[in-house]
Write an enzyme that holds these catalytic residues in place. Structure first.
Site: not given
Length: 633
Positions: A195, A227, A292, A385
């Site tokens: 997102r 979403d 990362r 991560d």
């Protein structure tokens, strides 16, 4: 040698909270020579590594393009290094330079259908969050200065549209990054920016590279079944804590601005089946890179075909973010003996840039974790991560600062069963994550076993050096005293003493052995609440020992107080303060968010009229969703 022995049992926290983390990683004996040796320091004067006095207000200066965490130059200054007035640009005038997209392989597809993205470091994708009358909640002038942005730009009516992603930012080249990671110690495969959408990279007037990223801007191929959106609650927390950590002098990603989308987002805050509609929001994060550990892990996990991508990405990272490593040569003579008697070997960092890089990543990570321990910060989700390769605090989810001192504190409800990511475990988790990072480089044949072990050894040494230095300065001591500090932390844990307020009050203790026994605890009275006679005696004994140590240092009370107050903050971003701002913002009042932003920019200053923000948490602050949170955001 077991990891537990190297780190946990060397820390004063060890006796308070025995770690339960599986120890599958071995660490070699301490090397005869290290990057912190006098030899290394003389050859690398730009990298002071090792235990010693630190200046007031901790500063983490590293060479190359990466700025100091407290910034060698004032970020709010408008005068450039050359003395000229620093540029104040409009959004349309930003100096874009999209090196990540230009130099690294990308996904040939640009759709957002959830899928495995192979042989690529990113996917080009545009923000897609729906908006309806978005509003600007707050913005950071200090972060805007890093980008040379004119503060007046935030008066523009189209700013909420631009930073919600509804209107494109001229010159940007948006993408979502591909990465994987270990979550709670288990390999989770592909994760990626589910997102978060990077708008692009720019170069400021100092030649510093900065990425702008919108979090909560819509779906990407890495969204899986989510979403791609974010709620105001979590966005306020990330916006404020990014700037709070910077104010504390701790390396961190930054936050430029926060906008509401005007749409509602459904979230199950406690993962108990009870969903709730919450205001949607987007925060614009800023960092010199969002790479990362998992950015490299994902390619190594996919076998031979993608192993070369690990090297390609490592080359890119070193070139743009660790350029001093590229410039090393044999004359630097950074060779170190590792191993014990009869089994020693030599690690030459000048002959392998990837080994030198892994050591620097390890050291930056160690310094970062030590700085967290110093201010009582618990990240809450230290998956690989969520570990920045630049040594930045990144991804603010269910974080929390210690109120009452509790080494087993975790702010993450998901972490409760094993408390893997609790406050006391963070140093060990940092090393565990470094082990995964070096294993990735080893699988790509960029470093060998000895070089990987040396990087982990440097993590352990660097962490202990930094932690000892931090705690020494927090107590205003002239030298590290493990017994004194261990006893103090034990007392604090037993009596649930507020971590921040105690250390701030400690500077009021006078180096005077003639003070009567009944008066010794007066300076600490506000922190030592509800203690009985037995505990009062324990504290009195400790303060007597502490005063003797202060007297031996020969430093005046006034000088020591100034120094201690410059490393022990008056204000931290307590969870209940965040929640108060969230409650008001959800009703359309953004004033408390803005007041907190101003407060946390100067956490070491007294700030007259703001003392209420240093108070202990009220009773309501211990309810679920305030003192502890889930990853639902």
């Amino acid at each position: 040698m077991l990891l537990r022995y190297r780190l946990h049992l060397s820390s004063p926290l060890a006796s308070l909270f025995p770690s339960q983390i599986p120890r599958s990683v071995g660490v070699p004996p301490r090397p005869a020579v290290g990057l912190g040796s006098s030899l290394a320091r003389s050859r690398r004067p730009d990298r002071q590594i090792g235990f010693g006095a630190v200046p007031p207000r901790r500063s983490y200066v590293v060479v190359g393009s990466m700025e100091s965490a407290t910034e060698a130059r004032d970020p709010s200054a408008v005068v450039s290094d050359g003395g000229s007035v620093r540029a104040r640009l409009k959004l349309e005038e930003l100096n874009w330079d999209h090196s990540f997209v230009r130099e690294l392989p990308g996904d040939p597809r640009t759709d957002t259908i959830p899928r495995q993205v192979l042989h690529a470091c990113y996917t080009k994708v545009s923000p897609s969050a729906e908006v309806e009358n978005p509003e600007l909640v707050a913005w950071s002038e200090r972060t805007a200065e890093l980008l040379d942005l004119d503060p007046k730009e935030f008066e523009r009516p189209d700013v909420p549209l631009i930073f919600s992603g509804a209107s494109p930012l001229k010159g940007g080249l948006p993408y979502a990054q591909c990465y994987g990671g270990h979550q709670f110690g288990v390999w989770a495969g592909q994760l990626g920016d589910g997102r978060a959408i990077t708008l692009g990279e720019l170069l400021n007037s100092h030649g510093e590279r900065w990425e702008l990223q919108l979090k909560g801007a819509g779906k990407t191929p890495y969204s899986r079944f989510a979403d791609g959106l974010a709620v105001l609650r979590s966005s306020i927390r990330e916006f404020l804590c990014s700037e709070a950590m910077h104010g504390l002098g701790i390396p961190t990603t930054r936050a430029l601005c926060l906008v509401t989308t005007g749409k509602l987002v459904s979230r199950d805050m406690f993962y108990d089946g009870n969903t709730k509609d919450e205001p949607g929001a987007v925060v614009c994060r800023v960092a010199q890179s969002f790479l990362r550990f998992g950015s490299y892990q994902i390619h190594a996990s996919r076998g031979k075909e993608d192993l070369e991508l690990v090297r390609t990405l490592a080359d890119y990272t070193i070139h743009h973010h660790f350029p001093h490593i590229d410039k090393m040569n044999k004359s630097d003579d950074l060779s170190f003996e590792v191993g014990g008697e009869g089994s020693s070997s030599v690690v030459d960092l000048t002959s392998n840039k990837y080994a030198a890089w892994s050591v620097e990543v390890a050291e930056r990570t160690a310094s970062l974790v030590a700085s967290w321990q110093g201010v009582g910060f618990t990240h809450g989700v230290l998956n690989t991560d969520n570990m920045s390769v630049l040594g930045l605090t990144i991804d603010y989810g269910p974080f929390g600062f210690l109120d009452a001192f509790d080494p087993s504190y975790t702010p993450n409800t998901t972490d409760l069963p094993g408390r893997r990511y609790c406050f006391a475990n963070q140093p060990d988790i940092g090393l565990w994550n470094i082990a995964q990072f070096t294993a990735t480089l080893s699988s790509a044949k960029l470093i060998n076993k000895e070089e990987a072990n040396y990087a982990m050894e440097r993590y352990g040494d660097k962490f202990m050096d930094e932690y000892q230095s931090i705690m020494t300065n927090k107590l205003g001591l002239s030298k590290y005293n493990k017994q004194l500090i261990s006893t103090l932390l034990n007392n604090m844990a037993v009596d649930k003493v507020d971590y921040t307020n105690f250390f701030r009050l400690l500077s009021n203790v006078k180096a005077d052995t003639t003070i009567s026994k009944n008066e010794l605890l007066v300076p600490l009275k506000a922190a030592l609440l509800d203690i009985g006679p037995e505990r009062k005696e324990a504290w009195t004994t400790w303060v007597q020992t502490y005063i003797e140590e202060l007297v031996s240092s020969g430093v005046s009370d006034d000088e020591r107080k100034v120094t201690m107050n410059s490393v022990n903050p008056k204000y931290i971003l307590r969870n209940y303060l965040c929640q108060s701002a969230i409650d008001a913002a959800e009703q359309g009042d953004y004033g408390e968010v803005q007041r907190l932003l101003k407060l946390i920019e100067h956490p070491y200053d007294e700030q007259p009229g703001m003392v209420k923000y240093a108070r202990l948490p009220p009773a309501w602050a211990y309810r679920p969703g305030v003192c502890m949170l889930s990853c639902s955001s």
